[in-house]
Design an enzyme around this catalytic site. Structure first.
Site, mmCIF file in Angstrom:
data_model
loop_
_atom_site.group_PDB
_atom_site.id
_atom_site.type_symbol
_atom_site.label_atom_id
_atom_site.label_comp_id
_atom_site.label_asym_id
_atom_site.label_seq_id
_atom_site.Cartn_x
_atom_site.Cartn_y
_atom_site.Cartn_z
ATOM 1 N N GLU A 37 -12.729 -15.584 -5.689
ATOM 2 C CA GLU A 37 -12.702 -14.724 -4.503
ATOM 3 C C GLU A 37 -11.805 -15.316 -3.414
ATOM 4 O O GLU A 37 -11.131 -14.581 -2.700
ATOM 5 C CB GLU A 37 -14.123 -14.502 -3.968
ATOM 6 C CG GLU A 37 -14.948 -13.551 -4.816
ATOM 7 C CD GLU A 37 -14.326 -12.149 -4.877
ATOM 8 O OE1 GLU A 37 -13.758 -11.693 -3.878
ATOM 9 O OE2 GLU A 37 -14.397 -11.526 -5.949
ATOM 10 N N CYS A 192 -6.115 3.593 -6.730
ATOM 11 C CA CYS A 192 -5.878 3.923 -5.317
ATOM 12 C C CYS A 192 -4.957 2.859 -4.732
ATOM 13 O O CYS A 192 -5.306 2.133 -3.804
ATOM 14 C CB CYS A 192 -7.205 3.996 -4.567
ATOM 15 S SG CYS A 192 -7.061 4.813 -2.962
ATOM 16 N N CYS A 199 -3.824 9.581 -7.911
ATOM 17 C CA CYS A 199 -4.968 10.456 -7.620
ATOM 18 C C CYS A 199 -5.355 11.288 -8.840
ATOM 19 O O CYS A 199 -6.540 11.606 -9.029
ATOM 20 C CB CYS A 199 -4.657 11.357 -6.435
ATOM 21 S SG CYS A 199 -4.337 10.446 -4.910
ATOM 22 N N CYS A 202 -7.971 9.575 -10.749
ATOM 23 C CA CYS A 202 -9.029 8.964 -9.935
ATOM 24 C C CYS A 202 -10.389 9.625 -10.188
ATOM 25 O O CYS A 202 -10.510 10.855 -10.085
ATOM 26 C CB CYS A 202 -8.670 9.081 -8.463
ATOM 27 S SG CYS A 202 -9.922 8.353 -7.394
ATOM 28 N N CYS A 208 -12.542 13.454 -1.898
ATOM 29 C CA CYS A 208 -11.598 12.575 -1.184
ATOM 30 C C CYS A 208 -10.786 13.433 -0.215
ATOM 31 O O CYS A 208 -9.979 14.267 -0.629
ATOM 32 C CB CYS A 208 -10.681 11.846 -2.167
ATOM 33 S SG CYS A 208 -9.448 10.843 -1.302
HETATM 34 S S1 SF4 Z 1 -8.144 10.591 -4.867
HETATM 35 FE FE1 SF4 Z 1 -8.525 9.468 -2.966
HETATM 36 S S2 SF4 Z 1 -9.618 7.622 -3.601
HETATM 37 FE FE2 SF4 Z 1 -8.695 8.501 -5.420
HETATM 38 S S3 SF4 Z 1 -6.703 7.486 -5.648
HETATM 39 FE FE3 SF4 Z 1 -6.344 9.355 -4.478
HETATM 40 S S4 SF4 Z 1 -6.513 8.723 -2.345
HETATM 41 FE FE4 SF4 Z 1 -7.450 7.105 -3.563
#
Ligand code: SF4
Length: 355
Positions: A37, A192, A199, A202, A208
């Site tokens: 970390e 992200c 996206c 995602c 989002c």
């Molecule tokens: S949908 Fe939202 S959380 Fe997902 S990658 Fe795109 S900006 Fe990031």
């Protein structure tokens, strides 16, 4: 607290796509998670991994770090940057041995009292090493949450951070604390991303706000930019007849604190002035040559490095052991900054061929 739909979708995605073979995931001891970390605070996974492996091979536990010379710790950190991390790790290891019997504390509060361990790092250790719920907010998580709720305001401001911590608290589930912590970091690092977020891949794009608005890259907002300054410094590389270079230890605080470097002086310092100050008789000088200036970038400024190589006919008696050390550029165990390592390595290039 039952997992909300954000956490459920994230964990389901991580089960399939998450990173599970990182070196610190193989044996999740508090010590190994701590070292990882700290390295990951300013460094990407791919860069940190080999440093981590070398570090834990040389120092397998907290006691080994506490016993070690700071020079040995910095040597293994050389090239990773942000050396205050290594100095703090060394100091914290000493405190853990003296005050905690050599066992890293297992609460976020006690961990957070150690040098170099902030709120998010303490939580990451608790979650990953002990499997207990502890919300984190590292750079990756800030990005994901700021985009998800379109949290405005510079990410360094207290109001923005308070809002992001509130979101982190609300999403972190009670169960699978270690996996969730790794999952939310993985999402930020691989999907992200800072630039060109994926996206379409995602798992949490439903809900989002930045995705819906089509402006993810606006978040998180950067702190207002300060103008970047440029400095210029001369580095004098004394080279003895065997090819050894003189390095001196830098002050403990500040840039490259505690690391070793060829002597750095003001850009107006002359060779004669430097040799006089160092107690080197001009008659010992075999050759002086200036190499090309190169630029090194720090977070807030650039440094133009002006190397001056001074080859000596013999090693001057006046340079005392406590003022500096002569090192073999190919074989030493001191912590050198990237710039110092480059300067010393270039001393091996025959005269006239320095790039
Ligand atoms: S949908 Fe939202 S959380 Fe997902 S990658 Fe795109 S900006 Fe990031």
């Amino acid at each position: 607290m039952a997992a909300d739909s954000f956490a459920r979708r994230l964990l389901a995605w991580w089960d399939v796509h998450g990173r599970k073979n990182l070196p610190w995931q193989q044996e999740r001891t508090p010590y190994r998670i701590w070292v990882a970390e700290i390295m990951l605070q300013q460094t990407q996974v791919g860069t940190a991994a080999p440093y981590f492996e070398r570090f834990v091979a040389r120092f397998p536990d907290v006691e080994a770090v506490a016993r070690a010379d700071l020079d040995d710790v910095l040597h293994l950190w050389s090239g990773l940057g942000y050396y205050a991390r290594a100095r703090n790790l060394h100091r914290a290891a000493g405190i853990v041995v003296r005050e905690h019997g050599g066992t890293l504390p297992d609460t976020a509060a006690a961990l957070g009292a150690l040098p170099g361990i902030g709120r998010s790092t303490a939580a990451a250790i608790v979650a990953q090493a002990h499997g207990r719920r502890a919300p984190i907010l590292d750079g990756n998580v800030k990005r994901v949450l700021a985009r998800r709720r379109r949290v405005a305001g510079p990410v360094s401001s207290t109001a923005t951070l308070d809002e992001l911590w509130r979101l982190a608290e609300s999403h972190t589930p009670q169960d699978r604390a270690a996996d969730y912590t790794q999952a939310v970091m993985d999402l930020g690092a691989t999907v992200c991303r800072r630039r060109r977020p994926r996206c379409g891949d995602c798992p949490v794009r439903t809900g989002c706000l930045a995705f819906a608005a089509g402006d993810p890259e606006r978040y998180p907002e950067a702190a207002p930019r300060r103008s970047r300054r440029l400095e210029r410094r001369r580095f004098f590389v004394l080279v003895d007849p065997d090819g050894a270079c003189l390095v001196e230890r830098r002050p403990p605080a500040g840039i490259w604190g505690g690391l070793w470097s060829p002597p750095e002086r003001d850009a107006r310092e002359t060779v004669r002035g430097f040799l006089d100050e160092a107690g080197v008789d001009a008659g010992l000088v075999d050759e002086i040559r200036a190499a090309h200036v190169f630029r090194h970038g720090f977070t807030h400024y650039d440094l133009d490095v002006e190397p001056v190589y001074v080859r000596l006919r013999s090693r001057p008696a006046a340079v005392r052991e406590d003022a500096g050390r002569w090192i073999d550029p190919n074989d030493h165990r001191l912590g050198l900054s990237t710039v110092a390592a480059r300067l010393v390595a270039a001393s091996l290039i025959p005269a006239g061929r320095v790039r």
